[in-house]
Write an enzyme that holds these catalytic residues in place. Structure first.
Site, PDB file in Angstrom:
ATOM      1  N   HIS A 267       0.859  -1.200   0.000  1.00  0.00           N
ATOM      2  CA  HIS A 267       0.000   0.000   0.000  1.00  0.00           C
ATOM      3  C   HIS A 267       0.895   1.250   0.000  1.00  0.00           C
ATOM      4  O   HIS A 267       1.664   1.442  -0.924  1.00  0.00           O
ATOM      5  CB  HIS A 267      -0.943  -0.083   1.203  1.00  0.00           C
ATOM      6  CG  HIS A 267      -2.018   0.961   1.264  1.00  0.00           C
ATOM      7  ND1 HIS A 267      -2.395   1.745   0.229  1.00  0.00           N
ATOM      8  CD2 HIS A 267      -2.834   1.320   2.309  1.00  0.00           C
ATOM      9  CE1 HIS A 267      -3.383   2.546   0.600  1.00  0.00           C
ATOM     10  NE2 HIS A 267      -3.670   2.317   1.866  1.00  0.00           N
ATOM     11  N   HIS A 308      -2.329  -2.267  -9.649  1.00  0.00           N
ATOM     12  CA  HIS A 308      -3.296  -1.580  -8.775  1.00  0.00           C
ATOM     13  C   HIS A 308      -4.583  -2.389  -8.767  1.00  0.00           C
ATOM     14  O   HIS A 308      -4.969  -2.967  -9.782  1.00  0.00           O
ATOM     15  CB  HIS A 308      -3.584  -0.160  -9.294  1.00  0.00           C
ATOM     16  CG  HIS A 308      -4.164   0.735  -8.258  1.00  0.00           C
ATOM     17  ND1 HIS A 308      -5.508   0.742  -7.978  1.00  0.00           N
ATOM     18  CD2 HIS A 308      -3.584   1.623  -7.417  1.00  0.00           C
ATOM     19  CE1 HIS A 308      -5.736   1.613  -7.010  1.00  0.00           C
ATOM     20  NE2 HIS A 308      -4.591   2.164  -6.643  1.00  0.00           N
ATOM     21  N   ASP A 366       2.995   5.380  -6.775  1.00  0.00           N
ATOM     22  CA  ASP A 366       4.244   5.230  -6.009  1.00  0.00           C
ATOM     23  C   ASP A 366       5.474   5.094  -6.881  1.00  0.00           C
ATOM     24  O   ASP A 366       6.591   5.108  -6.376  1.00  0.00           O
ATOM     25  CB  ASP A 366       4.127   4.002  -5.102  1.00  0.00           C
ATOM     26  CG  ASP A 366       3.096   4.213  -4.019  1.00  0.00           C
ATOM     27  OD1 ASP A 366       2.090   3.479  -3.991  1.00  0.00           O
ATOM     28  OD2 ASP A 366       3.259   5.176  -3.248  1.00  0.00           O
TER      29      ASP A 366
HETATM   30  C1  SDX Z   1      -1.315   2.204  -3.384  1.00  0.00           C
HETATM   31  O1  SDX Z   1      -6.104   0.960  -3.226  1.00  0.00           O
HETATM   32  C2  SDX Z   1      -5.552   2.110  -3.501  1.00  0.00           C
HETATM   33  O2  SDX Z   1      -6.192   2.964  -4.012  1.00  0.00           O
HETATM   34  C3  SDX Z   1      -4.092   2.257  -3.067  1.00  0.00           C
HETATM   35  C4  SDX Z   1      -3.422   3.542  -3.468  1.00  0.00           C
HETATM   36  C5  SDX Z   1      -4.003   4.712  -2.742  1.00  0.00           C
HETATM   37  O3  SDX Z   1      -3.836   5.832  -3.249  1.00  0.00           O
HETATM   38  O4  SDX Z   1      -4.543   4.509  -1.603  1.00  0.00           O
HETATM   39  O5  SDX Z   1      -3.538   3.735  -4.862  1.00  0.00           O
HETATM   40  C6  SDX Z   1      -1.939   3.522  -3.120  1.00  0.00           C
HETATM   41  O6  SDX Z   1      -1.310   1.386  -2.506  1.00  0.00           O
HETATM   42  C7  SDX Z   1      -0.785   1.908  -4.771  1.00  0.00           C
HETATM   43  C8  SDX Z   1      -0.272   0.443  -4.895  1.00  0.00           C
HETATM   44  C9  SDX Z   1       1.141   0.406  -4.367  1.00  0.00           C
HETATM   45  N1  SDX Z   1       1.644  -0.971  -4.258  1.00  0.00           N
HETATM   46  C10 SDX Z   1       2.602  -1.451  -5.096  1.00  0.00           C
HETATM   47  O7  SDX Z   1       3.110  -0.805  -6.023  1.00  0.00           O
HETATM   48  C11 SDX Z   1       3.076  -2.853  -4.735  1.00  0.00           C
HETATM   49  C12 SDX Z   1       3.180  -3.696  -6.014  1.00  0.00           C
HETATM   50  N2  SDX Z   1       1.825  -3.893  -6.496  1.00  0.00           N
HETATM   51  C13 SDX Z   1       1.174  -5.172  -6.134  1.00  0.00           C
HETATM   52  O8  SDX Z   1       1.472  -5.580  -4.827  1.00  0.00           O
HETATM   53  C14 SDX Z   1      -0.303  -5.189  -6.532  1.00  0.00           C
HETATM   54  O9  SDX Z   1      -0.379  -4.714  -7.795  1.00  0.00           O
HETATM   55  C15 SDX Z   1      -1.323  -4.460  -5.687  1.00  0.00           C
HETATM   56  C16 SDX Z   1      -1.241  -4.829  -4.239  1.00  0.00           C
HETATM   57  C17 SDX Z   1      -1.124  -2.986  -5.803  1.00  0.00           C
HETATM   58  C18 SDX Z   1      -2.701  -4.820  -6.230  1.00  0.00           C
HETATM   59  O10 SDX Z   1      -2.877  -6.144  -5.970  1.00  0.00           O
HETATM   60  P1  SDX Z   1      -4.261  -6.907  -6.347  1.00  0.00           P
HETATM   61  O11 SDX Z   1      -5.275  -5.988  -6.866  1.00  0.00           O
HETATM   62  O12 SDX Z   1      -4.621  -7.774  -5.185  1.00  0.00           O
HETATM   63  O13 SDX Z   1      -3.855  -7.735  -7.586  1.00  0.00           O
HETATM   64  P2  SDX Z   1      -3.109  -9.088  -7.499  1.00  0.00           P
HETATM   65  O14 SDX Z   1      -1.993  -9.020  -6.488  1.00  0.00           O
HETATM   66  O15 SDX Z   1      -4.120 -10.168  -7.355  1.00  0.00           O
HETATM   67  O16 SDX Z   1      -2.430  -9.100  -8.924  1.00  0.00           O
HETATM   68  C19 SDX Z   1      -3.123  -9.603 -10.043  1.00  0.00           C
HETATM   69  C20 SDX Z   1      -2.052 -10.366 -10.811  1.00  0.00           C
HETATM   70  C21 SDX Z   1      -1.346 -11.436  -9.944  1.00  0.00           C
HETATM   71  O17 SDX Z   1      -0.946 -12.468 -10.835  1.00  0.00           O
HETATM   72  P3  SDX Z   1      -1.888 -13.805 -10.918  1.00  0.00           P
HETATM   73  O18 SDX Z   1      -2.031 -14.338  -9.482  1.00  0.00           O
HETATM   74  O19 SDX Z   1      -3.213 -13.322 -11.480  1.00  0.00           O
HETATM   75  O20 SDX Z   1      -1.122 -14.741 -11.812  1.00  0.00           O
HETATM   76  O21 SDX Z   1      -1.017  -9.454 -11.228  1.00  0.00           O
HETATM   77  C22 SDX Z   1       0.216  -9.817 -10.600  1.00  0.00           C
HETATM   78  C23 SDX Z   1      -0.117 -10.745  -9.422  1.00  0.00           C
HETATM   79  O22 SDX Z   1       0.956 -11.645  -9.189  1.00  0.00           O
HETATM   80  N3  SDX Z   1       0.836  -8.577 -10.128  1.00  0.00           N
HETATM   81  C24 SDX Z   1       2.127  -8.282 -10.252  1.00  0.00           C
HETATM   82  C25 SDX Z   1       2.252  -7.005  -9.711  1.00  0.00           C
HETATM   83  N4  SDX Z   1       1.071  -6.570  -9.264  1.00  0.00           N
HETATM   84  C26 SDX Z   1       0.195  -7.559  -9.510  1.00  0.00           C
HETATM   85  N5  SDX Z   1       3.162  -8.963 -10.769  1.00  0.00           N
HETATM   86  C27 SDX Z   1       4.357  -8.350 -10.729  1.00  0.00           C
HETATM   87  N6  SDX Z   1       4.591  -7.109 -10.223  1.00  0.00           N
HETATM   88  C28 SDX Z   1       3.549  -6.418  -9.705  1.00  0.00           C
HETATM   89  N7  SDX Z   1       3.747  -5.177  -9.210  1.00  0.00           N
END
Ligand code: SDX
Length: 432
Positions: A267, A308, A366
């Protein structure tokens, strides 16, 4: 609002049950399932709330497919271009942008609350100097509730307003003090001759021995960063604040809970993690290796700053942050900043990679914020504190919307129990 349309649920051939469908101003229609348990004895299961609207709200709207973010109906791009952070704060809280007099009045109100109680400064000395500033923030902001017994009746709009003003005004002071404590430098008192963000920068980078002259380009950049982080509908930390507040907990305690949640690397901690990732990658030649690691299901590595829950297109804040980053680096003569060039190359390669294209993984807010904050002089471990400073506006606005909602109830989700079936205790002497 509720439409004439219905969702009909038929279970195992039983008589169909219908539920009203609610239509929003923008976004997805919602099936109102509040009577589902009573009508069918069934719950819904939605771990992570991928398909669940937890509340009605009028504050912020995100269109993940279009990559659109609206604060009270205004596109974030227009607000970032035309308004400063306190104008946006006024908008989020009151629903309308201030006119010139309202803006002046609000700014002077906030200035009356920028100092913290002298006793609050004693809390810092209980921490190790090398404590993570988010740990300090969680403790100190929670402690604020011990100082304001004069305004704890939150059914009173004046008590809500003064708490809002106190938190918006004091977070910059508290964040800057966390930084000064970490460095061993003396705390700086606010200088109310300066505007909000310049005042914060002076408390961060100034010292008692010299006059601090804020750089207007850097002040404007940080002010824009605050605007981009102010609110984001029902993200994890905002949902934490709402849930904590639904029990009647005071807003200082709720904001401390939001800070704790924001700290997580998935997050708000992602900007700190993203900069550490860029430092670890180090060179464009290693980008491919890390992209492959991000795609490897057996590797827990994720590309920080990418992906996201809602945006399946560019996070509009990432585009604005990239522009702010360019402006700041140009102002500081750092156009050839190694990390900025590496980040742009990483973005380019990732956006052309089928894995990222297929999963709609784009840079989020971010991705660039760490680079620009580092260039401004903010240390990496302070990045999430900056996020929390700005998001306090959104958290407080969402908290107030929640406790003034006529449908407001304590949040109490149910569960899908998968534990042991009911059984009797065997006396100790008979246990094998
Ligand atoms: C913020 O919610 C908000 O609005 C948050 C925010 C705010 O202003 O409050 O926008 C701020 O938190 C932005 C996000 C910052 N976090 C990151 O940058 C961390 C890296 N991102 C991931 O951890 C992920 O993308 C999330 C946590 C942001 C979102 O996760 P989801 O929606 O639960 O999606 P997911 O993890 O289920 O991903 C879907 C797929 C998965 O693959 P499969 O299981 O479908 O095979 O996409 C892949 C994930 O493995 N994936 C990634 C990835 N993000 C998702 N693979 C590689 N690198 C990534 N960054």
């Amino acid at each position: 609002m509720t439409t004439e349309r219905k969702a009909i649920l038929t279970i195992d051939g039983q008589a169909p049950v219908d539920f009203p469908i609610m239509s929003p101003t923008h976004g997805n229609d919602c099936v109102d399932i509040r009577t589902l348990g009573g009508k069918t004895g069934l719950f819904t299961y939605d771990s992570g709330f991928l398909s669940t609207a937890s509340c009605k709200s009028k504050i912020t709207f995100i269109d993940g497919d279009k990559g659109e973010l609206l604060y009270r109906g205004y596109p974030i791009e227009q607000l970032a271009e035309n308004c400063n952070f306190l104008e946006v704060t006024y908008l989020l809280k009151n629903g309308e942008l201030p006119n010139a007099q309202q803006k002046t009045d609000f700014e002077s109100t906030i200035k009356k609350h920028t100092m913290v109680h002298e006793q609050l400064t004693k809390f810092y000395s209980g921490f190790r100097r090398d404590a993570h500033p988010m740990a300090v923030m969680t403790g100190v902001v929670g402690a604020l509730s011990a100082f304001y017994h004069d305004a704890m009746d939150f059914s009173d709009v004046e008590h809500r307003n003064v708490s809002f003003n106190r938190l918006v005004a004091k977070l910059p002071t508290i964040v800057a003090m966390a930084y000064k404590y970490n460095t061993g430098a003396p705390f700086m008192y606010p200088d109310n001759d300066l505007d909000y963000t310049a005042n914060f920068m002076r408390m961060m980078f100034g010292n008692p021995c010299e006059k601090y002259v804020p750089n207007p380009v850097l002040v404007n950049a940080l002010d824009t960063i605050f605007t981009l982080h102010a609110d984001h509908e029902q993200n994890a930390s905002t949902s934490t604040v709402r849930l904590a507040g639904s029990s009647g907990a005071n807003p200082f305690a709720c904001i401390a809970a939001g800070i704790a949640c924001l700290w997580g690397p998935a997050h708000g901690g992602a900007n700190e993690a993203c900069l550490q990732m860029l430092e670890e990658i180090g060179d464009v030649s290693k980008v491919g290796e890390y992209i492959n690691r991000a795609k490897d299901k057996n590797d827990s590595f994720k590309l920080m700053g990418f992906g996201h829950r809602v945006y399946k297109n560019f996070d509009p804040r990432a585009k604005l942050m990239r522009k702010v980053c360019g402006d700041v680096l140009a102002e500081l003569g750092l156009q050839n900043d190694r990390l900025f060039k590496l980040a742009m190359e990483l973005e380019k390669i990732a956006l052309e990679d089928p894995y990222f294209v297929e999963k709609k993984l784009y840079p989020n807010v971010d991705f660039y914020s760490g680079i620009v904050q580092k260039a401004i002089g903010i240390p990496t471990e302070m990045f999430t504190c900056i996020f929390a400073l700005a998001r306090t506006v959104g958290w407080m606005t969402q908290w107030e919307e929640m406790i003034t909602d006529p449908e407001y109830k304590i949040g109490r989700p149910r569960q899908l129990y998968m534990g042991a079936a009911k059984r009797d205790v065997v006396p100790l002497a008979q246990r094998g």
